[in-house]
Structures are given as C-alpha cells and as structure tokens.
Design an enzyme around this catalytic site. Sequence first.
Site, PDB file in Angstrom:
ATOM      1  CD  GLU A 181      -3.214  -1.068   1.967  1.00  0.00           C
ATOM      2  OE1 GLU A 181      -3.221  -0.253   2.904  1.00  0.00           O
ATOM      3  OE2 GLU A 181      -4.152  -1.842   1.741  1.00  0.00           O
ATOM      4  CD  GLU A 193      -3.730  -6.087   2.775  1.00  0.00           C
ATOM      5  OE1 GLU A 193      -4.608  -5.365   3.282  1.00  0.00           O
ATOM      6  OE2 GLU A 193      -2.505  -5.886   2.911  1.00  0.00           O
TER       7      GLU A 193
HETATM    8  O1  AHR Z   1      -5.362  -6.143   6.577  1.00  0.00           O
HETATM    9  C1  AHR Z   1      -5.236  -5.035   7.404  1.00  0.00           C
HETATM   10  C2  AHR Z   1      -4.544  -3.866   6.732  1.00  0.00           C
HETATM   11  O2  AHR Z   1      -5.328  -3.430   5.663  1.00  0.00           O
HETATM   12  C3  AHR Z   1      -3.215  -4.159   6.095  1.00  0.00           C
HETATM   13  O3  AHR Z   1      -2.166  -4.108   6.999  1.00  0.00           O
HETATM   14  C4  AHR Z   1      -3.102  -3.057   5.088  1.00  0.00           C
HETATM   15  O4  AHR Z   1      -2.318  -3.434   3.978  1.00  0.00           O
HETATM   16  C5  AHR Z   1      -4.533  -2.753   4.717  1.00  0.00           C
HETATM   17  O5  AHR Z   1      -4.808  -1.402   4.768  1.00  0.00           O
END
Ligand code: AHR
Length: 505
Positions: free
Chosen positions: A176, A307
């Site tokens: 991110e 994710e």
């Molecule tokens: O999954 C939780 C968080 O969500 C992770 O650390 C991040 O990459 C995202 O914003």
Amino acid sequence: MSSDAHVIVNLDVPGPVISRHLYGHFAEHLGRGIYEGFWVGEDSSLPHRDGIRLDVVEALRALQVPNLRWPGGCFADEYHWRDGVGPREHRPRVVNSHWGDIVETNHFGTHEFMALCELLGAEPYVNGNLGSGTVQEMSEWVEYLTRADDSPMARLRRENGRDEPWRVPFWGLGNEAWGCGGNMTPEHYAHEARRYATFCRDHSANRLTRIATGAPDDDLRWTRALMEALSCLGCQKEPTNVFQAISFHYYTHAGEGIQSSPARGFSGDEFHRTMRTALDIDRIITAHTAVMDAYDPRGAVALVCDEWGTWWRAEEGTNPGFLEQQSTLRDALVASIHFDAFHRHAARLRMANIAQTVNVLQAMLHTSADGGLVLTPTYHVFEMNKGHQDATSLPLHVLSSPTVSVDGDEFSAISISASTTGSTALVSLSNLSADAPLPVRVELRGRAAGIRRARILTGDAADAANTFTEPTRVAPAPFDASLDAGALVATLPPHSFATVELDLA
Ligand code: AHR
C-alpha cells in the site's frame, strides 16, 4: 422475469485454469493473528510444534492453503527482518505502531514463518519492506532465504540453524505505497519498485515472482503507472521483466466504508448492500485487466488481489487496533462472490489472499488462549470450494434470475461458477437474497453428469455465526439437488451457499 434462476454451463468448453493461488491467505503481525493465533511459544501447554499451534495447522491443512503472505500489510513496511532471526532471547523488542501500538517481541520471525509454511504445505509469500527499509536490507533478506552457497547471508542463515536454502516463490515490494507504505505517488513508487526489484535476485534454483503493490480498489492510476514502468507502449518492445505481478486491495463493507458497521445485528438492506459491495469486485478486476491488456496483451504480468474480505467495526471489548470481528453467513457469501469473480477472471488474476487467516478481519479461524478453536462460515466456503484449485474454469451463462433491490440498485440473486478437472466438475452457487428462496435450474451441456455430492451452508439467520459455545451453528450439510433431463435442479434457501460435485462421463 421468471421466478427461478436459469443457467447454462458448457462442460466441454474449457476456460482459463483457476490458479490454486487464488485461494491464498494472509497473516500479519496484527492483534492476535500471529501471537495467540499461530504462535503460542515453546513453553505453551497447548499442543504445538516448536511453538506453532498444531490444531490451527491441522484445521488449515484441510483447506489446502496454497500460499501464505507475511509479515504484512502495513506492518511489512516497518519490519526489519534481522530483528526476527537468531536466538529468541536476544531479539529486540520493538513497537508495532500500526496495530495497537503494542510491543512486538520478534519471537515469530523468518525461521518460524518458514516452519509454519512447511507445516501447512503452503508456499511462502514474503512481503519486503520498501517503505522504511533499504534496498540492501531487502536484497539481503532474499539472499538469506534462498541462497545455497557460501555467501555472507547464507552463512548467517546457517549460523542461525538452517543449512539448506528455502524456496520462496512470491516476493512483495512493499505494501500500500499510496498509504501506510510511504504515501507515495504512483509514478514515484513505480520507480522505487523497479529499483528494489532489481536487487531482489534469483539466487541458486529459486525463482521469484516479484509483486509490485498497486491500487486501492479501482484506482487505475496505479496499474497504469506500474505497467508504464514495465513497458514501452507504442515502441514495439516487450515489457521489461523487473517485476512480474501487480497487486491491488479491495475490502467489502455495507456501503458506508470499512470499519463503520458491526459484523452482526444488521438489517436486510445492510445485508444486500454488502452483497452489492462484494459484487463490485468483478468490475474492479475487469478495469485493472483492461489497463494491463493494453500494455501486455499476451498476459505476461499477473494481477494479484493480495488483500480482500470484509472489514467491520471491531468487536466490543477488544482492542480496536486488533481488528477482531465476528464472521457470519454474510461473510461466507462475500467470500463465495469473490471466488466466482476470481474464477471468471482467472486468465489475468493469478493470486489472491484473504485478510486475514486467524483472529483478524475475515478470518478462517478464531482461537482462544485456553485452547478454543472455531471454524468460521468463511472457512467452510474455502473448504467446499477447494476442488476449484488448479481446475479449469467453465464458461456459464445466466439466462434469467430473480433480482435483489437495494437503494434503487438491482442485482441478480444468484452468484455461480463452475470448473472441471476432466473427469469431475464442481458447481458453486450462492443465493444473495436475505429473505427469498431461490429455485435454480442449471443446464449441464456437452457431457453427461452424475451428482457425486451436494452440500449446503446456511443458517436460521443471515448473521448466524459460530462461537466458542456454539461452534457448529453454521456448518456444511447435505443438500437436496437432483438431475432433471440433464439439468441440475435445486432450491437454495435465503442467504445460502452450495456446492455440487459432479462425475462426468
Ligand atoms: O489487513 C489489514 C490492513 O489493511 C493491512 O495491513 C493493510 O495493507 C490494509 O490497509
């Protein structure tokens, strides 16, 4: 509109292969995910192997976990791998400032993660620190993990008790970068990704798939900048191969953004808004794919959704920084919707990781410190769907379906996908209505089929969940499906997910 869903599946028309890596997992140093989830330590009275909790391993092995992403997430861009190798008693205590501002003991580090992957039979996906680490640090971590001969890092690994190098197929270049990974612009990060990737070498027999971190949701500026950094559109050159994949993240909520509504106690409209948000994954993958196709029509660069899942308000009484949430049938349907989309887009989308495996966000498992272990409804979707891993997707056409309306939007009540191994086929069906049953008729064309097994996951309420006191409230049960003149016929109860396994003649 007819009152049943009518679908055609062509059993003899192969689509793209569904990579097993679409069923990947994610385990961050966050809350009780690693510590108390996977790692109980060598002094624990719970059954463990060198500190790794064995009932957790056993439950996850049943899912055929193909890969595990670690150590973050946001934590990855603060993690310095040397803190987590060597004798545990000498490892520094640091602060996990992203997640609860708590002390991180570093007792779970590189060797422990690789041991966990070996126990699970999962391939490691290590996410390097680009945000606050150096190129040298990342480069040396790759060398430490994967180099066979007498290099400085291979020697250090041996001093720490591991002779043979490990195989590490997947490598993340930060996380991110638009936010917790450094608040960069797409163009700045794209150059950084090229630079870091250059020094993440293929040592010995190891071959890395280097994954550049990309967009939040449908922010195509990231995909474009990263493809631009790889290619030379219009000058007839092949894309450079400095990184091999681009990721994006997508979280599901009930329409008001992540973290804003509770995991349980929602209305029918909130349920349907959640389904609508989850269904949007299809549009988002389509959009990223279109950008990538323009630069890379032959599909050399993979798209990765590393994710995904639901993100509800943290359970009352828990540390809000630990992201602990209950998991209900609603979450299970969010998972089944994502898998249907992943199967449809398997040509470009080759890996995905649900957030996160144990005790965090849309987890597979909930554990308690005294040895409790609960399989969530989402766990069951992964288990019921595991026959899709590495199978060939089958194209299908929804000819008609009842619809669901919310806030003036309408969507089809059925979500469905199918795949074949050649001698078998697997059909996954979801009813996305909170209140109406869904009769379905699925015409199976091209091959004769017989039902081997049909199972259903549902419950008396859309927010039914499994708890330590009622661990099997939501569990797969036999499903009444039959064949009628070459069609699969069944009625899905409201808020349900079913799988039908077929033998093909
Ligand atoms: O999954 C939780 C968080 O969500 C992770 O650390 C991040 O990459 C995202 O914003």
